[in-house]
Write a protein that holds these residues in place. Sequence first.
Motif, PDB file in Angstrom:
ATOM      1  N   CYS A 206       0.617  -1.547   0.101  1.00 40.52           N
ATOM      2  CA  CYS A 206       0.010  -0.186   0.152  1.00 40.52           C
ATOM      3  C   CYS A 206       0.801   1.534   0.255  1.00 40.52           C
ATOM      4  O   CYS A 206       1.931   0.657   0.686  1.00 40.52           O
ATOM      5  N   ILE A 207       0.112   2.216  -0.989  1.00 37.08           N
ATOM      6  CA  ILE A 207       0.915   3.909  -1.020  1.00 37.08           C
ATOM      7  C   ILE A 207       0.324   5.365  -0.039  1.00 37.08           C
ATOM      8  O   ILE A 207      -0.620   4.758  -0.770  1.00 37.08           O
ATOM      9  N   ILE A 208      -0.013   5.627   0.690  1.00 36.79           N
ATOM     10  CA  ILE A 208      -0.769   6.396   1.022  1.00 36.79           C
ATOM     11  C   ILE A 208       0.550   7.936   1.069  1.00 36.79           C
ATOM     12  O   ILE A 208       1.780   7.975   1.648  1.00 36.79           O
ATOM     13  N   ALA A 209       0.191   9.341   0.302  1.00 36.47           N
ATOM     14  CA  ALA A 209       0.799   9.873   0.136  1.00 36.47           C
ATOM     15  C   ALA A 209       0.100  11.148  -0.349  1.00 36.47           C
ATOM     16  O   ALA A 209      -1.533  11.199  -0.600  1.00 36.47           O
ATOM     17  N   THR A 210       0.649  12.795  -0.558  1.00 33.62           N
ATOM     18  CA  THR A 210       0.346  13.545  -0.211  1.00 33.62           C
ATOM     19  C   THR A 210      -0.187  13.858  -2.167  1.00 33.62           C
ATOM     20  O   THR A 210       0.645  13.301  -2.462  1.00 33.62           O
ATOM     21  N   ASP A 211      -0.777  15.456  -2.129  1.00 34.60           N
ATOM     22  CA  ASP A 211      -1.077  15.923  -3.190  1.00 34.60           C
ATOM     23  C   ASP A 211       0.533  15.847  -4.047  1.00 34.60           C
ATOM     24  O   ASP A 211       0.027  16.011  -4.946  1.00 34.60           O
TER      25      ASP A 211
END
Length: 286
Positions: A206-211
Amino acid sequence: MKIQPGRMDGALSRSETLMSIPEGSDIKKNNRLLWITGASVKGRRHEQSGQPCQDAFAISGEGERWGVAVADGVGSATHAETGASIAVNKAVQSLLSREQNCTESQGEDLIRYAFLQAREAVVTEARAKGVSPSELASTLIVGYFKAGKICIGHIGDGIVVGVKSGELKILSSPDTGEYANETACLVENNWEDNLRIIQPTEIDQCIIATDGCQGALAIRKGGKFQPYEPFILPLLSFISRKLGEHGNPDSDIAGLLASQRMQEFSGDDKTLVVLVNPHHPDHPEG
């Protein structure tokens, strides 16, 4: 390793070699049952203006239960970096303090509680500073991982991409407002209306990232975000392989985010956190 960031129209940019870790990056930890690696780096605009990085992320947990939170401070807020930092730390703290007797069916309540506690902590800090909570405004993404599944809560922009059995899927898309550069944030009075909760989903990675990373991770087709495989798959393959060899890819991620191409691609601050389940069948140690 070289990674090609994608543009929003799907065109490939030229490759950039991963660089060494930049000073001031916020790097967290890995563990045996769930490997987590990531970085936050200052964007070009804040480098030029002398402002601090307004992104933040926090990770906490043990064994098979982990909380992850990622926030992007609103650029117009005078204390955005403070609000983002308080939000992510309080969110993961709240997740793990309440979760021990929580069943899977109560995942939505657990996520909602983490957001409520994070918001209250930010509002309390604003009151202590004598400013409006809007001066500490940020987006917030919270993930709770347990037993191979992740439950996600999301307010604002930023993106979450999951991988299961080699298939990529956008787990949570950016929520953009009616106007350019507008997004929902944690301290708004209607925050609960803007909170999106994704029920527990099985993942291998899983990847979680800001804009600041959105354009590299996804493209828009027919008004919907789709994972951009030419960027995501090489990144995850490299990280999984390095972790499988007992290496540490933290500095590689920081270097990618700080690379000239990524900074040209987006002038925003950038945070990218990767979760890897080392026991899925396709992993080197699976």
